[in-house]
Structures are given as C-alpha cells and as structure tokens.
Design an enzyme around this catalytic site. Structure first.
Site, PDB file in Angstrom:
ATOM      1  N   GLU A   5     -11.177   4.862  -5.413  1.00 23.79           N
ATOM      2  CA  GLU A   5     -11.911   3.443  -5.601  1.00 23.79           C
ATOM      3  C   GLU A   5     -11.921   3.032  -7.027  1.00 23.79           C
ATOM      4  OE1 GLU A   5     -11.326   1.232  -3.042  1.00 23.79           O
ATOM      5  OE2 GLU A   5     -10.915   2.959  -1.828  1.00 23.79           O
ATOM      6  N   ARG A  27      -1.200  -5.405   4.666  1.00 20.22           N
ATOM      7  CA  ARG A  27      -0.495  -4.882   3.468  1.00 20.22           C
ATOM      8  C   ARG A  27       0.662  -4.021   3.875  1.00 20.22           C
ATOM      9  NH1 ARG A  27      -5.082  -1.796   0.225  1.00 20.22           N
ATOM     10  NH2 ARG A  27      -5.506  -1.091   2.372  1.00 20.22           N
ATOM     11  N   ARG A  29       0.709  -1.259  -0.113  1.00 17.69           N
ATOM     12  CA  ARG A  29       0.156   0.035   0.033  1.00 17.69           C
ATOM     13  C   ARG A  29       0.968   1.138  -0.160  1.00 17.69           C
ATOM     14  NH1 ARG A  29      -2.732   3.836   0.599  1.00 17.69           N
ATOM     15  NH2 ARG A  29      -4.833   4.242   1.536  1.00 17.69           N
TER      16      ARG A  29
END
Length: 167
Positions: A66, A104, A58
C-alpha cells in the site's frame, strides 16, 4: 505416434525454458484490449484510456504494498517507470473480462515488447504473489526467486503483506 508424444513433451518443457515474460497467453474467450496507460494508482493498479474512456485495471496475480506501507512508493514508481504513457495489451479472463469487488478490470498487462508487467513487479521484489486469488506456479516461482535473492521489499527483515497491512 512418437512424433506426437515428442511434440507434447517439447511444448510442456518449453514453458520452463522460454522466459515467462516473453509468453503472451493465447486462449479462447478472453478479453484482449490495446490501451494507453494514463495513470498509476499504486504498485498493482493503473488507469488506462480505452477509446477516450478512462478505466481502472488491477494487475492479476499480484498484490503490491500500500502507498503508506514500506516500499509502497517504490512499488508505485517502478510500475510508473515501466508503463506510464505507453500503449499496452490487457489480457483478462472471459469475453467480457474479470472484475474485482471494486469494479476494476483484473488483467495481465503486456508491454509492446511482450514483457508482462505483473511478472516484472514480482521479479523486482515489489509485490507479493496474491495466492488467495491466484494458483499460478509461475508467479509463485517468481516471488520465491525474489525472496531468495533478497531484492526489493525482501531486503526487509520482516516484510508485511499488504493484506495484513490493510487489516
């Protein structure tokens, strides 16, 4: 004494005059990995290969639209154009790195020419500075410049932040 003060002032001011994308942080106790980008999840998440093991990363300091949101596919494509198939350097906080709630690795990602992908996404107006998790003035300034210049998602009259879109 005067030389020491001059050197400190010079080092402080140089951070404002040297383009941020050409500075790779050098701090003790940080995780630094050379990896290959093998996939793009969205505008702020990539998949990399580290010693034959896939890992999801990330991008620190930013939050991109998104996929189903306005500019989501554009943001993903920009990150892909910049990084897919390339060898990059990940820099994450702490000796073992920093991870988010989804497991992540959270990191800044640098291309071989020392360009920071995280900053490039903000400069191109395809991500927000994620102020909830980042207090960086550099990232705040990059977002403000993109807003002012009305680039990327800032061309929209009422852009919706991803954290509001996810609700």
């Amino acid at each position: 004494m005067q030389k020491s003060i001059f050197l400190l002032v010079f080092l402080f001011l140089s951070n404002f005059f040297i383009p941020a994308s050409f500075q790779i942080p050098q701090q003790p106790n940080q995780l630094v990995l050379k990896v290959k980008v093998i996939g793009i999840k969205d505008g702020d998440t990539v998949e990399v290969l580290y010693y034959q093991l896939p890992m999801v990363v990330r991008l620190e300091h930013i939050d991109a639209p998104e996929k189903k949101q306005a500019f989501g596919t554009v943001s993903k494509q920009k990150l892909s154009d910049l990084s897919f198939g390339k060898t990059v350097t990940l820099i994450s906080k702490g000796k073992k790195g920093s991870y988010d709630a989804r497991g992540r690795l959270v990191a800044e990602i640098y291309l071989e020419n020392k360009v920071c992908l995280n900053k490039e996404m903000l400069k191109s107006g395809l991500a927000w500075h994620y102020k909830k998790y980042s207090k960086s003035e550099v990232y705040a300034q990059l977002e403000n410049a993109a807003r002012k210049n009305r680039v990327g998602l800032w061309t929209d009259k009422n852009p919706v932040a991803p954290w509001n879109f996810r609700r």
